[in-house]
Design an enzyme around this catalytic site. Structure first.
Site, short mmCIF file in Angstrom:
data_model
loop_
_atom_site.label_atom_id
_atom_site.label_comp_id
_atom_site.label_asym_id
_atom_site.label_seq_id
_atom_site.Cartn_x
_atom_site.Cartn_y
_atom_site.Cartn_z
N LYS A 131 0.85 -1.20 0.00
CA LYS A 131 0.00 0.00 0.00
C LYS A 131 0.88 1.24 0.00
O LYS A 131 1.80 1.36 0.83
CB LYS A 131 -0.91 -0.01 1.23
CG LYS A 131 -1.74 1.26 1.40
CD LYS A 131 -2.52 1.24 2.71
CE LYS A 131 -3.14 2.60 3.01
NZ LYS A 131 -3.82 2.62 4.31
N ASP B 211 -2.28 10.57 3.86
CA ASP B 211 -3.69 10.25 3.94
C ASP B 211 -4.40 11.27 4.82
O ASP B 211 -4.30 11.21 6.05
CB ASP B 211 -3.89 8.84 4.50
CG ASP B 211 -5.37 8.51 4.69
OD1 ASP B 211 -6.21 9.15 4.03
OD2 ASP B 211 -5.68 7.61 5.49
N LYS C 222 -9.73 13.24 8.59
CA LYS C 222 -9.30 12.85 9.93
C LYS C 222 -9.36 14.08 10.82
O LYS C 222 -8.83 15.14 10.47
CB LYS C 222 -7.87 12.29 9.89
CG LYS C 222 -7.75 11.01 9.09
CD LYS C 222 -6.31 10.54 9.05
CE LYS C 222 -6.17 9.32 8.15
NZ LYS C 222 -6.78 8.11 8.74
N ASP D 297 1.59 6.14 5.89
CA ASP D 297 0.58 5.28 5.27
C ASP D 297 1.10 4.62 3.99
O ASP D 297 0.35 3.92 3.31
CB ASP D 297 -0.69 6.08 4.98
CG ASP D 297 -1.95 5.25 5.16
OD1 ASP D 297 -1.85 4.18 5.78
OD2 ASP D 297 -3.01 5.66 4.68
N ASP E 240 -12.00 7.63 3.95
CA ASP E 240 -10.80 7.35 4.75
C ASP E 240 -10.43 5.87 4.74
O ASP E 240 -9.45 5.48 5.34
CB ASP E 240 -11.00 7.84 6.18
CG ASP E 240 -9.68 7.92 6.95
OD1 ASP E 240 -8.62 8.02 6.31
OD2 ASP E 240 -9.72 7.87 8.20
N GLU F 101 -9.31 4.32 2.13
CA GLU F 101 -8.82 4.46 0.76
C GLU F 101 -7.76 3.43 0.38
O GLU F 101 -7.61 3.09 -0.79
CB GLU F 101 -8.26 5.87 0.56
CG GLU F 101 -6.84 6.10 1.05
CD GLU F 101 -6.61 5.82 2.54
OE1 GLU F 101 -5.53 5.35 2.90
OE2 GLU F 101 -7.53 6.08 3.34
N ARG G 6 -7.55 0.24 0.81
CA ARG G 6 -8.10 -0.98 0.20
C ARG G 6 -8.55 -0.73 -1.23
O ARG G 6 -8.59 -1.65 -2.04
CB ARG G 6 -9.23 -1.52 1.08
CG ARG G 6 -10.44 -0.65 1.17
CD ARG G 6 -11.33 -1.02 2.34
NE ARG G 6 -10.71 -0.71 3.62
CZ ARG G 6 -11.26 -1.00 4.80
NH1 ARG G 6 -12.43 -1.62 4.86
NH2 ARG G 6 -10.64 -0.68 5.92
#
Length: 491
Positions: free
Chosen positions: A260, A265, A272, A284, A343, A345, A347
């Site tokens: 990933k 993010d 967030k 991330d 959020d 995202e 996946r």
């Protein structure tokens, strides 16, 4: 730092600090140790008694020798109970010694450690890994760092003469871990999707790997609607990275590592909030960082396994172009996804990366991602979650983790929980109910792998450490690189 091998005895060795490893409740000095103690007028017995040193794992005591001797200091480090000795024990003990030597400003450090399982190669490699990883210091973003890095210049492993290949292997793996640490630790204005693609290109140039960087237009042609949906709001172009290592002969196996790669993010329109740790969301891309770190290590080791290193890299930002909660995205396998949380995202980016990888016709795929806070709630900060329907692949990853000392725990993939991802207007939603959040995330990913043995590692906890932990300092850990290298080599 140079790692050297020596066949000198304790009595012959000369340098700044000599570290001697002892088992718990077995600190009585015999043989060479007794002779060394006699040479220094009982100094070792005295420090053991004064400090009540029992050999507990990773405990240390040290004493100055003085008197113009060629040996200046002696460090004792505990290994714990003999029956619990593992290569990870040696790795952590070496880290503990390295930190003491650094504080004592020792430039030349000698290590006298026992063998684990009568295996000098694995033992030497673990010791070399532990001391180097513990002494690594990232001062890239400090104009005048108080700690300018390790003062330890040379580490000599006593009793390991002839293990040059083990030291070389340790150096190769550590170089990959350090790359991953640097990528995760760097801020999002330093490591962007463009930066990640440039680093992949550099690895390919340096080590002879094949590289393909798919631009946004290429991804559009492949129908990567899930990945590109996440990328919509960023001013920086997304990059889909595909590095390939191929051995000279026919490969024994063909595998892939998928990471990933969210270089930042924000949460998107489901932003967030304060106190959510948004300022740490540079981490991330920890899965992509480990993927590139593994690529660097494996390219140097040159195993007889073909390995593909893949990551869909972008930012998850906010703008007038951002995907909305409620939007429907179409992944490259035709499955439609109702976005009920922008959020979630990672996946979405992994969905298209897994479809792409699955089409390569490989023997196995392992993806790793800082995917869910739910996994951290379940397993804490030190343990990654392992999700796979394939028992054989799970066993190989568990063995690789045992050797690397990077902890994983196999979690259930309860198919019934997929009901929580059902959508009334699309094939699925991208998030389910809060209970079992890491399980539903893995079930979501499973929808995008059709033909290949697959496993998912949720590394949201161990990719970062708030405090010193074994051979990891505060900050990025480089988690996953050594585990992945071991997995590839085990094949």
């Amino acid at each position: 730092m140079a790692i050297q091998l020596s066949d000198k005895s304790l009595l012959e060795w000369a340098g700044d600090s000599l570290a001697i490893a002892l088992f718990e409740d077995a600190v009585e000095l015999t043989g060479e140790l007794a002779s060394l103690d006699e040479r220094f007028a009982g100094l070792l017995k005295e420090i053991i008694a004064e400090e009540e040193f029992t050999g507990k794992a990773n405990s240390t005591v040290f004493t100055r020798v003085g008197g113009g001797n060629s040996l200046k200091k002696i460090i004792l480090v505990g290994l714990g109970k003999p029956e619990n000795l593992k290569v990870e024990t040696l790795r952590r003990a070496a880290a503990a010694v390295g930190r003491v030597a650094k504080k004592q400003k020792s430039k030349v450090l000698g290590l006298s450690f026992p063998l684990c399982n009568n295996d000098p190669t694995a033992s030497a490699q673990a010791i070399a890994e532990g001391v180097q990883l513990a002494l690594y210091q990232d001062n890239r973003f400090k104009s005048d760092p108080e700690d300018k890095g390790s003062l330890v210049e040379t580490v000599e492993l006593l009793g390991f003469a002839g293990q040059e290949e083990a030291i070389n292997r340790a150096n190769q793996i550590v170089s990959g871990v350090i790359l991953a640490r640097q990528l995760v630790a760097a801020p999002a204005n330093s490591v962007t999707p463009i930066t990640m693609a440039e680093i992949a290109q550099q690895i390919a140039n340096d080590h002879g790997l094949q590289v393909q960087i798919l631009e946004q237009e290429d991804c559009e042609k492949l129908g990567m609607g899930a990945f590109l949906g996440v990328a919509l709001a960023s001013d920086l172009p997304p990059k889909f990275i595909h590095l390939t290592y191929k051995p000279e002969g026919a490969p024994k196996r063909r595998v892939a590592i998928v990471g990933k790669g969210l270089t930042f993010d924000s949460g998107g329109l489901n932003i967030k909030g304060a106190g959510s740790g948004i300022e740490t969301m540079k981490i991330d891309m920890g899965g992509a960082a480990a993927t590139l770190g593994a690529a660097k290590a494996i390219a140097q080791i040159k195993p007889d396994v073909e390995v593909h290193f893949i990551s869909a890299v972008t930012e998850n930002m906010i703008s007038g172009k951002a995907m909305h909660p409620g939007d429907i995205l179409t992944a490259s396998n035709g499955k439609t996804i109702e976005v009920n949380n922008t959020d979630a995202e990672g996946r979405l980016t992994l969905a298209d990366a897994l479809v792409y990888t699955d089409k390569l016709g490989l023997d196995a795929i392992v993806d790793l991602a800082t995917l869910t806070g739910a996994n951290v709630i379940a397993l804490g900060d030190d343990i990654a979650g392992l999700y796979t329907p394939d028992d054989a692949l799970a066993g190989k990853l568990e063995q690789a983790a045992s050797e690397s000392g990077e902890k994983i725990w196999r979690m259930p993939m309860e198919e019934k929980y997929f009901e929580g991802l059902k959508s009334g207007i699309a094939d699925m939603k991208n998030t389910g109910p809060r209970p079992g959040g890491s399980i539903t995330a893995s079930l979501f990913l499973k929808q995008f792998v059709k033909e290949t043995a697959w496993a998912h590692l949720d590394i949201a906890g161990p990719v970062w450490s708030d405090k010193e932990n074994g051979y990891n300092g505060p900050g990025a850990t480089g988690y996953g690189v050594r585990l992945l290298v071991n997995w590839v080599l085990s094949n």
